[in-house]
Design an enzyme around this catalytic site. Structure first.
Site, PDB file in Angstrom:
ATOM      1  N   GLY A  18       0.821  -1.197   0.000  1.00 22.57           N
ATOM      2  CA  GLY A  18       0.000   0.000   0.000  1.00 22.57           C
ATOM      3  C   GLY A  18       0.856   1.248   0.000  1.00 22.57           C
ATOM      4  CG  MET A  21      -2.371   8.745  -3.614  1.00 20.65           C
ATOM      5  SD  MET A  21      -1.867   9.203  -5.277  1.00 20.65           S
ATOM      6  CE  MET A  21      -0.585   7.995  -5.573  1.00 20.65           C
ATOM      7  CG  ASP A 133       5.850   7.715  -7.115  1.00 21.99           C
ATOM      8  OD1 ASP A 133       6.881   8.190  -6.583  1.00 21.99           O
ATOM      9  OD2 ASP A 133       4.961   7.139  -6.462  1.00 21.99           O
TER      10      ASP A 133
END
Length: 731
Positions: A18, A21, A133
Site C-alpha cells: 500500500g 493513495m 514516481d
C-alpha cells in the site's frame, strides 16, 4: 477487505502492500481462475470527482502499455464507493526490499535491473505515458528475475490533482527531480532523474539526498550537488558513475535526451573498453567555474596624518608661481589622550559583545526548549497486542492516531497490530502513528440454500469465497423435486469463515424407483391393492374394461409400465385393462381325446397341451393312466387363431391335432367363456388331424389365466357336426 468480492469477480485474499493513495491486495479472478493484484483507492479520495476522473483516464492509458517489463493492467472498475484497478500479480519481491537486504549490489546486477526499467520507460514515453514516481517500491522483481515496473498512470493522476487543488506535491521526495520539487510540469526526463537515483541507491546502499523533513530533501534536490558515487563505493566502474552523473543533472536539458539514449548507454557501460573512461563533465562546467565568485584581497592605503609620519619635517614645496606651500599638521589634545590608552575602547566593545553573545545563546536555548522537538526512534509494534503497542508508542513520546484502523485479517489474531506507519523510521516527538489492528477472520452469514437447485447453491457458496474443495454434495431420495437442495449444513444464518468451513448440501433425487409389479390375471381390486402396497396409485378412470381372450374380470394388459419396469411413486398414468369376457367372434367348443398306456397293463404319463386364442401350450391334462381313458376339455378359437392340441405320452409326443375356427363355428361353438377345468375344448379328432388344411392365422401373445367359472354348453351332435370322436390307441 479480505474475503470480499469486487464486481462479483475479484475475490480479495490478503493485503500485500500500500501507499499514500491506494492499498494493494492479492485477489483471485474467479472468472479466469487466476491470481491478480487489485489496487483499491483509499477512502479519502473517493469523493473527489476530478481525481476519480483523472484516475480512471490515466489507468486506462496505462492499460494500453504492453511490454514485458511493465505490469499489465487487466481491468478498471468501481464497486459501490470502491474504485479499483486490476493488475498482473507478480510473485516475488520489490526492489526496495532487495536493496535493504543486499545493497550495495554488484555493478552488473544493478545495471541489469536499471536497463530493464529504462526499457519500460522508453516504451511508456513512446506511448505518451510519464510515470512520475519511479522508486524501488514500484519496481517488482519476479522469481524468474524479470523486472516489472508498476503504478503507471496512478502517480500522474495523483500529482496533477493535488497540484491543481491544493498547490502541494504528492510523491516520494527522495526520488523527486528538481523540476518535480518545484511543482512545475515534470516530463520524460523527470523519470530519468528518478531512475538515476534508484541506480545510485542500488550501487551505494544510500540515497544521494537525505534530510530531517521532506522540504529539506526537496531543497537539496534543487541546490546541492550529488556526491560522486565512486566516493561512496570505489568499486563502481567510472563508466557506470558517468551514467548516474548525467541522469542526475539539475537542469533537464543537461540530462539524457530520451530514455532510449540512456538505455543505449546502460547497455554498453560495462563493456571492457568503457570501464575506465574519463569522468563525465558537462561542457558548460568550465565556463561556469570562470564566472564563479572569488575572494579578492583588499587594497590597503596609509591613512595616517602627515604629522604622524616618522622622519624629518616636510620640506616646503613650490606652488605654481614660485610661492612656497607648507604642509601643516592638525593634532587634537583629545586624540592624543586617546592614543595614550588604545586598549580601553576595544575592551569595552569586547565586553559588550560577550554579553550579547551570552544573551543570544541563552535565548536560543530557551527557544529550542520551547519549539525544538527532539527526534525519537519509532518503536516497531507490529504483531503486538494493541494495548502493549499503545504503551510503547506513548512511552517513546509519540501519539497513536485516532481512530485506530481495524481490518479483517486471518493471519493476525484479534486485537493484534497488523501494520503501522513510520516503521523503522525516526520521527519528531508527538508525531502521530497510525495503527492497523486485526479484527480477526471476517465471518459471513451462511445463506439459505434449501429450495435452490444444486447449481444455484454452489454459485451462492462460491460468491462467499468458499472453495469447491470445502463443498460436499450428498444425494437422497425424497418427495421433493429432483435436483433441489433439501438440507444444508451449517444451517442458514450461522456465521462462518468462508475459507475454513466445510459445507454439506443434500440434493433430492426424487422418489426412489421400484419395479412395476405383475398385475396380469388379477382382478381390478387385487391389482389396486398390490399397487397401493408399493406406494403406487391407480385411478378409477384408468381401469378400462373391454372384451378380450382372457378370463372375465381379470387383468389382461397393464400400461405403460410392464412387469419389472422401473417406476417412481406414485407412478402417474398407470392403467389396467380388465376382460369383459370373450369377443363375439370367439368360439368355445369341447374337444375329447381318448388315449391309453403304451403297453397293455402298464402305466403311462399323459400330458395334453392346448394352444388356442386363450394362450399357447396351456396344459389341459396331466395324468397317469393304466387303461384307455377319454379326456374332454374346451378350446377357444378366433378368426385369427385356431386351436392346436398336442398329446404326449411318457414325455414323447404321440399326436398333434388342429381344430380350426371354421370347424368350431360349424359345430355350433358358442362365444361363452370356457369351462374352468382346463381352458380348452375337445372335438372329433378325425376331422382335426395334423394334415387338415388350416387358415393363415396370426399368432398373438397370451398369458396364463386362472380358471374361469364353468359355463355349460350343449354337447355337439356327432351326426350333425360331422365330427367323430378321435381315439388314440397305444402306439
Amino acid at each position: 477487505m479480505n474475503g470480499t468480492t469486487l464486481s462479483g469477480r475479484y475475490e480479495i485474499i490478503e493485503r500485500v502492500g500500500g501507499g499514500g493513495m491506494a492499498l494493494v491486495y492479492k485477489a483471485k479472478d474467479t472468472l479466469l481462475n487466476r491470481y491478480v493484484a487489485v489496487k483499491v483507492l483509499r477512502q479519502q479520495y473517493v469523493h473527489d470527482e476530478e481525481f476519480i476522473r483523472r484516475f480512471r483516464r490515466e489507468a486506462q492509458s496505462a492499460a494500453s502499455l504492453s511490454h514485458p517489463n511493465v505490469v499489465s493492467i487487466y481491468d478498471v472498475g468501481q464497486d459501490g464507493e470502491t474504485h479499483f484497478i486490476v493488475m498482473e500479480y507478480v510473485e516475488g519481491s520489490n526492489l526496495n526490499d532487495i536493496i535493504k537486504a543486499q545493497a550495495p549490489l554488484q555493478a552488473s546486477e544493478a545495471v541489469h535491473v536499471a536497463t530493464q526499467i529504462c526499457d519500460a520507460l522508453e516504451h511508456a514515453h513512446a506511448n505518451g505515458i510519464i510515470h512520475r514516481d519511479i522508486k524501488p517500491h514500484n519496481i517488482l522483481i519476479g522469481k524468474n528475475g524479470r523486472v516489472k515496473v508498476t503504478d503507471f498512470g496512478i502517480a500522474r493522476a495523483a500529482t496533477t490533482s493535488t497540484i491543481t487543488q491544493t498547490g502541494s506535491v504528492i510523491g516520494s521526495v527522495h526520488y523527486f527531480s528538481p523540476e518535480h520539487a518545484k511543482g512545475v510540469s515534470a516530463g520524460e526526463k523527470s523519470d530519468l532523474y528518478s531512475l538515476g537515483i534508484v541506480l545510485y541507491q542500488m550501487l551505494t546502499a544510500k540515497l544521494p539526498f537525505i534530510g530531517e523533513s521532506p522540504i529539506s530533501v526537496a531543497l537539496k534536490h534543487l541546490q546541492e550537488p550529488v556526491e560522486d558515487p565512486r566516493v561512496v563505493n570505489p568499486m563502481i566502474p567510472q563508466s557506470v558513475e558517468n551514467v548516474i552523473l548525467k541522469s542526475l543533472r539539475k537542469r533537464p536539458e543537461e540530462r539524457y535526451g530520451s530514455a532510449g539514449e540512456m538505455l543505449r548507454d546502460l547497455e554498453s557501460c560495462l563493456a571492457p573498453e568503457r570501464r575506465n573512461e574519463p569522468k563525465w563533465t558537462y561542457a558548460s562546467d568550465a565556463e561556469d567555474d570562470a564566472e564563479a565568485t572569488r575572494v579578492i584581497p583588499a587594497i590597503r592605503a596609509d591613512m595616517r596624518p602627515a604629522s604622524a609620519a616618522k622622519g624629518p619635517a616636510p620640506e616646503p614645496a613650490e606652488a605654481p608661481g614660485g610661492a612656497p606651500v607648507w604642509r601643516e599638521s592638525y593634532e587634537d589634545d583629545d586624540e592624543e589622550a586617546g592614543r595614550s590608552n588604545p586598549w580601553i575602547k576595544p575592551l569595552i566593545w569586547f565586553g559588550v559583545l560577550l554579553v550579547l553573545l551570552g544573551g543570544a545563546w541563552w535565548g536560543v536555548q530557551k527557544v529550542q526548549d520551547i519549539f525544538v522537538i527532539p527526534t525519537v526512534e519509532v518503536p516497531l509494534v507490529e504483531g503486538l497486542p494493541l494495548q502493549r503497542a499503545i504503551d510503547e508508542i506513548e512511552a517513546a513520546g509519540l501519539i497513536v492516531e485516532q481512530p485506530i484502523v481495524y481490518e479483517f485479517n486471518r493471519d493476525v489474531p484479534v486485537d493484534y497490530v497488523i501494520s503501522q506507519t513510520k516503521k523503522n523510521e525516526t520521527a519528531k516527538g508527538n508525531t502521530s502513528i497510525r495503527l492497523y489492528v486485526s479484527k480477526g477472520v471476517q465471518l459471513v452469514e451462511m445463506p439459505k440454500l434449501v429450495g435452490l437447485s444444486e447449481s444455484q447453491a454452489k454459485r451462492a457458496l462460491e460468491e462467499l469465497g468458499i472453495p469447491d474443495t470445502n463443498i460436499t454434495v450428498d444425494r437422497e431420495h425424497s418427495e421433493d423435486d429432483v435436483g433441489g437442495v433439501i438440507e444444508q449444513f451449517p444451517p442458514e444464518a450461522q456465521p462462518i469463515d468462508p475459507l475454513d468451513t466445510s459445507v454439506r448440501i443434500v440434493v433430492s433425487e426424487g422418489r426412489e424407483e421400484i419395479d412395476m409389479p405383475e398385475l396380469l390375471g388379477l382382478t381390478a381390486q387385487e391389482a389396486q391393492a398390490v399397487l397401493e402396497r408399493e406406494g403406487l396409485e391407480l385411478l378409477e378412470k384408468n381401469i378400462v374394461s373391454e372384451p378380450a381372450y382372457f378370463a372375465e374380470g381379470r387383468v389382461f394388459k397393464q400400461f405403460p409400465y410392464q412387469p419389472g419396469d422401473p417406476v417412481k411413486p406414485p407412478g402417474e398414468g398407470i392403467m389396467i385393462y380388465v376382460s369383459e369376457g370373450l369377443p363375439s367372434e370367439a368360439r368355445v367348443t369341447s374337444y375329447t381325446v381318448v388315449i391309453g398306456p403304451k403297453t397293455q397293463g402298464g402305466e403311462s404319463a399323459i400330458r395334453i397341451l392346448v394352444s388356442d386364442a386363450m394362450g399357447d401350450r396351456v396344459e389341459a391334462v396331466n395324468q397317469t393312466v393304466s387303461s384307455e381313458q377319454a379326456f374332454s376339455f374346451e378350446v377357444v378359437t378366433s378368426p385369427n387363431k385356431n386351436a392346436v392340441i398336442e398329446v404326449y405320452r411318457d414325455d414323447g409326443k404321440v399326436e398333434q391335432y388342429t381344430w380350426t375356427h371354421r370347424q368350431a363355428s360349424e359345430s355350433g361353438g358358442s362365444a361363452s367363456a370356457p369351462n374352468a377345468g382346463n381352458g380348452g375344448n375337445g372335438g372329433n379328432g378325425g376331422d382335426g388331424g395334423e394334415d387338415e388344411a388350416q387358415p393363415d392365422v396370426k399368432e398373438t401373445d397370451a398369458a396364463p389365466i386362472e380358471p374361469a367359472p364353468e359355463s355349460p354348453s350343449e354337447p355337439a351332435d356327432e351326426d350333425s357336426s360331422g365330427l367323430a370322436e378321435t381315439i388314440v390307441d397305444g402306439l
